[in-house]
Structures are given as C-alpha cells and as structure tokens.
Scaffold this motif. Structure first.
Motif, PDB file in Angstrom:
ATOM      1  N   VAL A   1      -2.801   1.370 -10.981  1.00 20.94           N
ATOM      2  CA  VAL A   1      -1.961   0.942  -9.864  1.00 20.94           C
ATOM      3  C   VAL A   1      -2.899   0.322  -8.834  1.00 20.94           C
ATOM      4  CG1 VAL A   1      -0.165   1.564  -8.223  1.00 20.94           C
ATOM      5  CG2 VAL A   1      -0.455   2.929 -10.306  1.00 20.94           C
ATOM      6  N   ASN A   2      -2.917  -0.991  -8.771  1.00 16.98           N
ATOM      7  CA  ASN A   2      -3.848  -1.705  -7.897  1.00 16.98           C
ATOM      8  C   ASN A   2      -3.107  -2.347  -6.728  1.00 16.98           C
ATOM      9  OD1 ASN A   2      -5.747  -1.082  -9.795  1.00 16.98           O
ATOM     10  ND2 ASN A   2      -6.133  -3.184 -10.450  1.00 16.98           N
ATOM     11  N   VAL A   3      -3.748  -2.360  -5.576  1.00 15.69           N
ATOM     12  CA  VAL A   3      -3.275  -3.143  -4.439  1.00 15.69           C
ATOM     13  C   VAL A   3      -4.445  -3.969  -3.929  1.00 15.69           C
ATOM     14  CG1 VAL A   3      -1.378  -1.670  -3.666  1.00 15.69           C
ATOM     15  CG2 VAL A   3      -3.697  -1.193  -2.873  1.00 15.69           C
ATOM     16  N   SER A   4      -4.134  -5.141  -3.420  1.00 19.74           N
ATOM     17  CA  SER A   4      -5.192  -5.985  -2.866  1.00 19.74           C
ATOM     18  C   SER A   4      -4.615  -6.919  -1.822  1.00 19.74           C
ATOM     19  CB  SER A   4      -5.876  -6.804  -3.968  1.00 19.74           C
ATOM     20  OG  SER A   4      -4.967  -7.721  -4.556  1.00 19.74           O
ATOM     21  N   THR A   5      -5.471  -7.314  -0.916  1.00 18.79           N
ATOM     22  CA  THR A   5      -5.189  -8.366   0.059  1.00 18.79           C
ATOM     23  C   THR A   5      -6.431  -9.241   0.094  1.00 18.79           C
ATOM     24  OG1 THR A   5      -3.709  -6.974   1.380  1.00 18.79           O
ATOM     25  CG2 THR A   5      -4.665  -8.915   2.450  1.00 18.79           C
TER      26      THR A   5
ATOM     27  N   ILE B   1       0.849  -5.642  -5.161  1.00 23.33           N
ATOM     28  CA  ILE B   1       0.643  -4.442  -5.974  1.00 23.33           C
ATOM     29  C   ILE B   1       0.839  -4.820  -7.429  1.00 23.33           C
ATOM     30  CG2 ILE B   1       3.076  -3.774  -5.639  1.00 23.33           C
ATOM     31  CD1 ILE B   1       2.213  -0.856  -5.982  1.00 23.33           C
ATOM     32  N   SER B   2       0.021  -4.238  -8.307  1.00 17.73           N
ATOM     33  CA  SER B   2       0.130  -4.501  -9.735  1.00 17.73           C
ATOM     34  C   SER B   2      -0.025  -3.189 -10.486  1.00 17.73           C
ATOM     35  CB  SER B   2      -0.951  -5.495 -10.182  1.00 17.73           C
ATOM     36  OG  SER B   2      -0.860  -5.745 -11.576  1.00 17.73           O
ATOM     37  N   LEU B   3       0.877  -2.928 -11.412  1.00 19.80           N
ATOM     38  CA  LEU B   3       0.907  -1.658 -12.143  1.00 19.80           C
ATOM     39  C   LEU B   3       1.136  -1.915 -13.621  1.00 19.80           C
ATOM     40  CD1 LEU B   3       2.992   1.496 -11.251  1.00 19.80           C
ATOM     41  CD2 LEU B   3       3.193   0.463 -13.506  1.00 19.80           C
ATOM     42  N   VAL B   4       0.360  -1.234 -14.455  1.00 23.13           N
ATOM     43  CA  VAL B   4       0.599  -1.218 -15.895  1.00 23.13           C
ATOM     44  C   VAL B   4       0.330   0.194 -16.390  1.00 23.13           C
ATOM     45  CG1 VAL B   4      -0.079  -2.085 -18.155  1.00 23.13           C
ATOM     46  CG2 VAL B   4      -0.020  -3.637 -16.202  1.00 23.13           C
ATOM     47  N   ALA B   5       1.258   0.749 -17.185  1.00 26.58           N
ATOM     48  CA  ALA B   5       1.108   2.098 -17.730  1.00 26.58           C
ATOM     49  C   ALA B   5       1.206   2.059 -19.248  1.00 26.58           C
ATOM     50  CB  ALA B   5       2.180   3.034 -17.165  1.00 26.58           C
TER      51      ALA B   5
ATOM     52  N   ARG C   1       0.834  -1.200   0.000  1.00 24.63           N
ATOM     53  CA  ARG C   1       0.000   0.000   0.000  1.00 24.63           C
ATOM     54  C   ARG C   1       0.879   1.264   0.000  1.00 24.63           C
ATOM     55  NH1 ARG C   1      -5.135   2.154   1.319  1.00 24.63           N
ATOM     56  NH2 ARG C   1      -4.886   4.385   0.921  1.00 24.63           N
ATOM     57  N   ALA C   2       1.962   1.255   0.774  1.00 23.30           N
ATOM     58  CA  ALA C   2       2.843   2.424   0.809  1.00 23.30           C
ATOM     59  C   ALA C   2       3.510   2.647  -0.545  1.00 23.30           C
ATOM     60  CB  ALA C   2       3.899   2.245   1.901  1.00 23.30           C
ATOM     61  N   LEU C   3       3.910   1.574  -1.207  1.00 24.53           N
ATOM     62  CA  LEU C   3       4.510   1.695  -2.534  1.00 24.53           C
ATOM     63  C   LEU C   3       3.498   2.240  -3.525  1.00 24.53           C
ATOM     64  CD1 LEU C   3       6.945   1.211  -4.400  1.00 24.53           C
ATOM     65  CD2 LEU C   3       6.118  -1.141  -4.715  1.00 24.53           C
ATOM     66  N   ARG C   4       2.271   1.772  -3.425  1.00 27.53           N
ATOM     67  CA  ARG C   4       1.213   2.296  -4.280  1.00 27.53           C
ATOM     68  C   ARG C   4       1.054   3.800  -4.095  1.00 27.53           C
ATOM     69  NH1 ARG C   4      -3.187   5.590  -3.132  1.00 27.53           N
ATOM     70  NH2 ARG C   4      -4.725   5.373  -4.786  1.00 27.53           N
ATOM     71  N   ASP C   5       1.031   4.258  -2.862  1.00 32.33           N
ATOM     72  CA  ASP C   5       0.851   5.689  -2.591  1.00 32.33           C
ATOM     73  C   ASP C   5       1.993   6.508  -3.185  1.00 32.33           C
ATOM     74  OD1 ASP C   5      -1.400   4.931  -1.198  1.00 32.33           O
ATOM     75  OD2 ASP C   5      -0.534   5.238   0.787  1.00 32.33           O
TER      76      ASP C   5
ATOM     77  N   VAL D   1       1.617   6.535  -7.153  1.00 32.52           N
ATOM     78  CA  VAL D   1       0.492   7.374  -7.570  1.00 32.52           C
ATOM     79  C   VAL D   1       0.861   8.853  -7.466  1.00 32.52           C
ATOM     80  CG1 VAL D   1      -1.804   8.146  -6.844  1.00 32.52           C
ATOM     81  CG2 VAL D   1      -1.352   5.715  -7.163  1.00 32.52           C
ATOM     82  N   ALA D   2       1.492   9.242  -6.363  1.00 31.51           N
ATOM     83  CA  ALA D   2       1.900  10.643  -6.195  1.00 31.51           C
ATOM     84  C   ALA D   2       2.922  11.046  -7.254  1.00 31.51           C
ATOM     85  CB  ALA D   2       2.473  10.853  -4.798  1.00 31.51           C
ATOM     86  N   ALA D   3       3.871  10.177  -7.556  1.00 33.60           N
ATOM     87  CA  ALA D   3       4.897  10.489  -8.553  1.00 33.60           C
ATOM     88  C   ALA D   3       4.291  10.642  -9.947  1.00 33.60           C
ATOM     89  CB  ALA D   3       5.963   9.399  -8.555  1.00 33.60           C
ATOM     90  N   PHE D   4       3.351   9.777 -10.299  1.00 34.98           N
ATOM     91  CA  PHE D   4       2.730   9.852 -11.621  1.00 34.98           C
ATOM     92  C   PHE D   4       1.858  11.104 -11.759  1.00 34.98           C
ATOM     93  CE2 PHE D   4       2.845   5.083 -13.000  1.00 34.98           C
ATOM     94  CZ  PHE D   4       4.216   5.152 -13.035  1.00 34.98           C
ATOM     95  N   GLU D   5       1.165  11.469 -10.707  1.00 34.20           N
ATOM     96  CA  GLU D   5       0.374  12.696 -10.780  1.00 34.20           C
ATOM     97  C   GLU D   5       1.277  13.920 -10.889  1.00 34.20           C
ATOM     98  OE1 GLU D   5      -2.538  12.755  -7.632  1.00 34.20           O
ATOM     99  OE2 GLU D   5      -3.910  11.477  -8.794  1.00 34.20           O
ATOM    100  N   ASP D   6       2.457  13.860 -10.286  1.00 32.29           N
ATOM    101  CA  ASP D   6       3.415  14.953 -10.425  1.00 32.29           C
ATOM    102  C   ASP D   6       3.914  15.053 -11.869  1.00 32.29           C
ATOM    103  OD1 ASP D   6       5.144  17.036  -9.164  1.00 32.29           O
ATOM    104  OD2 ASP D   6       6.740  15.709  -9.867  1.00 32.29           O
ATOM    105  N   VAL D   7       4.149  13.910 -12.523  1.00 29.02           N
ATOM    106  CA  VAL D   7       4.528  13.916 -13.935  1.00 29.02           C
ATOM    107  C   VAL D   7       3.452  14.606 -14.764  1.00 29.02           C
ATOM    108  CG1 VAL D   7       4.857  12.433 -15.961  1.00 29.02           C
ATOM    109  CG2 VAL D   7       6.008  11.874 -13.810  1.00 29.02           C
TER     110      VAL D   7
END
Length: 297
Positions: A81-85, A118-122, A17-21, A24-30
C-alpha cells in the motif's frame, strides 16, 4: 499557482494518506484474526514501512512518499500500500505521451507537474481468495488537472458471487455521482485491464478512469474519494468468505500461473508502471505490484 489550487493539492494528498492508514489497519486486523488454516500458527503479518524519495535530474528533492509492504502473512502472501506526492519537470518522453493522450497545451514550454496518489496490490496466500488492485490519484500541470484510478479483482479461482459483490459495491459508491459513472468506467476497465498478447482480461474487472476533469474540482475529488471508500467493503467480505477454504496443489499451480499474467500486464501495459519508471520514482515502490512468486507454462 493560486491559493485555491495549493489547498486542493494539500487536501488530495492528505486524503490518500488517510485512506492508506485505514487500509493498512484493516489488513493487519485481518492477519490478527486468522485463527484457522495452515499458516494460522505463524505470527500475524505486519507492514514494513519505508520512506521513498524522488530526485530530479539535477539532484534536487522532487517529493516521495511511504511504501508499506507486508510479506509472508497468514492471509496476505504479499501486499503493498503505497502513497506518494511527487513533483518536478516532465521529461520529453512523458511530455509527448501527455500531449498525445490528453491534448494538454503548452507542455513543451512549461513541463512542470505535480502528482499524488495511493496504489495498492494484494497477492493472497489462499488461491481461493482473489488478488486485488486499487489506486486513485490527482495529477496537475500548469495547464490542466485531472483525477484517475480504479479497482479490479483478479481471482485465479472465480466465484460468480464474489465478482457480483465486488462490482455491486463499486456501483453503489459510483452511483452517488451519477448513474452513468459506473457503466462508463466499468467498460473502460474491461478495455484497460486486457492483455492483448494473451487475448484475455487479467481478471474479472472493476472500474477504471483517467483524465477525469468535469471542471468542478470538488465534485471530481468527491468521486475519487468514493472510489477509494468502496475498496474495503468490496474486498474484505471476499477475504472473510474464502480465507478458510482448503486448497490443493492444483489450486496453487493455477494461482502462480495467473500471477504470471498479472506480471506480464504490469510490466508491458500498465500506465502507472511506465510513468513511475520514466519519471525517476523509486523503482522498488513502482514495482511493488509484482507478485512474490509466479510461473509460466
């Protein structure tokens, strides 16, 4: 289940979850700093966040997570950017797959599981900016636990220096855990991210690993954290270098065709897609990786 394992599960879930946060913040900054190019005048893209739920066959709660998707941004055409448990009981098909591939004893007698990741695809607006994938996860059954994941780069217009940088960052982070880690998991990525019916790789590789259990949970968790930490320094400099490059209709056409390869791979071969759909997870979250547009020739 021991108190130690309960704590380890909580720590792994919190890390994803922390990695996701952070991502997400870095991509919105881009998005906010894109001031040139055909889409620079549009509003910067922002993630839409929704909760996902997994329900067991008897209707009881079986976990869930967050699905974060940005569409139509200045730089990102679609990124998730998905996270799940999630947890519950594995169905017979999933049990058989686990037993066959991992040799886990006692699956039929106690098919409980727990998984977090966590799973991410861009998929990018500019064809010169490569698409990218990253995921890391922890999986537990009563008789075994392991980590898995990786990252790979998927350009439609390849630049040797971009490939070299991406791999160098992965190698630098993996080397903290042994000089043999990066070459072993690079080779696994080359094998795994291959499309047999096309007789070609889907991109320029990266690292991939699964079933990672040395018996030292702390060491294995630390490796998984460093694979996640490698992602932003591996990918963001490529975005910065290419996001202002002009592109042609031919570049866009090549991008859409390449996305077709990505879609084929994820629907036919990807383990995570198969597992998510077979175990009843939210199909929108599972299929988040698919591109917004693609074509076939």
């Amino acid at each position: 289940m021991s108190d130690e394992m309960l704590d380890q599960k909580a720590r792994a879930s919190a890390w994803f979850r922390a990695l996701r946060d952070e991502i997400v913040a870095a991509f919105e900054d881009v998005e906010s700093t894109q001031v040139e190019g055909p889409l620079a005048g549009d509003e910067p893209g922002r993630f839409e966040v929704s909760e996902t739920k997994r329900t067991s066959e008897d209707g009881s709660d079986a976990g869930g997570g967050l699905m974060s998707v940005m569409r139509g941004g200045r730089v990102f055409e679609k990124v998730g950017v998905n996270v799940s448990t999630v947890y519950g009981v594995l169905g017979e098909k999933a049990q058989a797959a686990m037993a066959a591939r991992k040799g886990i004893p006692g699956m039929a007698s106690d098919p409980r599981f727990w998984a977090s990741g966590i799973s991410l695809v861009a998929h990018m607006q500019n064809p010169h900016v490569p698409a990218v994938h990253m995921n890391t996860r922890m999986f537990w059954t009563p008789n075994a636990w392991w980590f898995g994941g990786g990252a790979d780069l998927n350009p439609c217009r390849e630049y040797a220096e971009d490939t070299a940088h991406f791999h160098a960052e992965l190698e630098r982070h993996c080397a903290r855990h042994g000089e043999e880690i990066y070459p072993r998991y690079k080779a696994w990525a080359d094998e795994y991210f291959y499309i047999p019916h096309r007789k070609r790789a889907r991109g320029v590789g990266g690292v991939f690993y699964d079933d990672h259990n040395t018996g030292d949970w702390e060491a294995d968790f630390a490796l998984t954290q460093d694979v996640g930490r490698a992602f932003l320094p591996a990918f963001l400099p490529l975005v910065e270098a290419r996001r202002g490059t002009g592109w042609t209709d031919a570049d866009r056409d090549a991008q859409l065709v390449h996305r077709g390869l990505y879609a084929e791979y994820n629907l036919v071969y990807d383990r995570g897609t198969k597992f998510g759909l077979e175990t009843g997870h939210d199909p929108d979250a599972v299929l988040m990786s698919l591109p917004p547009l693609a074509k076939w020739i």
